[in-house]
Design an enzyme around this catalytic site. Structure first.
Site, PDB file in Angstrom:
ATOM      1  CB  SER A  19      -0.915   0.010   1.237  1.00 42.23           C
ATOM      2  OG  SER A  19      -0.132  -0.070   2.417  1.00 42.23           O
TER       3      SER A  19
ATOM      4  CG  HIS B  84      -3.290  -1.283  -2.092  1.00 42.07           C
ATOM      5  ND1 HIS B  84      -3.740  -0.040  -1.710  1.00 42.07           N
ATOM      6  CD2 HIS B  84      -3.252  -2.032  -0.954  1.00 42.07           C
ATOM      7  CE1 HIS B  84      -3.949  -0.024  -0.415  1.00 42.07           C
ATOM      8  NE2 HIS B  84      -3.668  -1.226   0.062  1.00 42.07           N
TER       9      HIS B  84
ATOM     10  CD  GLU C 180      -4.709   2.866  -4.135  1.00 38.70           C
ATOM     11  OE1 GLU C 180      -4.976   4.060  -3.970  1.00 38.70           O
ATOM     12  OE2 GLU C 180      -3.878   2.255  -3.446  1.00 38.70           O
TER      13      GLU C 180
ATOM     14  CG  ASN D 228      -2.759   3.301   2.279  1.00 35.01           C
ATOM     15  OD1 ASN D 228      -3.942   3.219   2.602  1.00 35.01           O
ATOM     16  ND2 ASN D 228      -1.905   2.334   2.487  1.00 35.01           N
TER      17      ASN D 228
END
Length: 261
Positions: free
Chosen positions: A100, A121, A133, A167
């Site tokens: 991440s 991700h 992602e 994130n």
């Protein structure tokens, strides 16, 4: 991710260090598949027949089309794993990391398949969260990128191609909540309640930290701090570091910022 892939008819090999870990993981996946079958796949439910387990990562990659790594957020460990698997995987096999925050290019460079390497991700809980992602490097081929986009769509997910947006916004928010508590401005419970009732979030920051794992968040923050030590958003948290040092990692260990039975 394994449960979602198996539920959509993909053949999945789940690899971990011990049979005990695999047994617990398989039980969790079985429970997840049962819930998914009732909610999403009632007309064509899938079973655990698509899923097998192994403690031998090297032998498991011989005939796979896609390898998704999900070990702890430690770049050295990930690089060593990819370097080893690269020797055994078929030439066409795509490697992807579920990291991440870590640099995908660094991991790709540990292998001889830089054009068949990317980030993939997933967000927890994977069966519920639609976003994935997809992070490409300058070496990732268009064929690899399109294959990963197609894979995400076949398992019912929405691929987000810039990558790491969530994130980059989420972790500073979580750490600022911890700092707010460290300064004595508010209790953990008050902060969690405020964000749930005031911002409409399903979980407060401390609840989410415990759910994700304090060690995971610490790895992310430490990595960012190493790359940009002057950035105030990336400064370490003493209280979180202390909890991790005591192996109080959140829900998975039975205690983090909160205690769990």
């Amino acid at each position: 991710m394994s449960a979602v892939a198996a539920a959509t008819g993909h053949t999945v090999v789940l690899v971990d260090q011990t049979e005990d870990i695999l047994a617990k993981s398989k039980k969790g996946i079985e429970d997840s598949l049962k819930r998914m079958a009732k909610k999403k796949f009632a007309e064509n439910p899938k079973t655990l027949s698509c899923l097998s387990t192994s403690t031998d990562a090297a032998s498991s990659v011989h005939s796979t089309d896609l390898v998704v790594e999900a070990v702890v957020e430690n770049l050295k460990l990930k690089n060593e794993l990819f370097q080893r698997l690269d020797k055994f995987a078929a030439e066409h096999t795509i490697f992807a990391s579920n990291t991440s925050s870590l640099q995908i290019t660094s991991m790709a460079n540990a292998t001889t398949r830089q054009d068949r390497f990317a980030g993939l991700h997933f967000f927890n809980p994977v069966p519920m969260m639609k976003l994935v992602e997809v992070i490409k490097t300058p070496m990732t081929s268009q064929k690899t990128f399109e294959s990963l986009i197609d894979f995400c769509k076949t398992i019912g997910k929405h691929p987000d191609t810039p990558g790491f947006i969530v994130n980059r916004l989420l972790v500073p928010y979580l750490i600022e909540a911890v700092r707010l508590h460290e300064r004595g401005d508010a209790s953990k419970e008050d902060i969690d309640t405020a964000m749930k009732l005031g911002a409409g979030y399903p979980m407060g920051p401390f609840e989410l930290l415990d759910y994700v794992g304090l060690d995971t968040t610490k790895f992310i923050l430490d990595g960012w701090h190493e790359m940009d030590p002057a950035n105030p958003l990336f400064q370490p948290s003493s209280s979180m570091n202390n909890l991790v040092a005591q192996k109080k990692l959140g829900k998975k260990s039975g205690e983090g910022f909160y205690k769990y039975k």
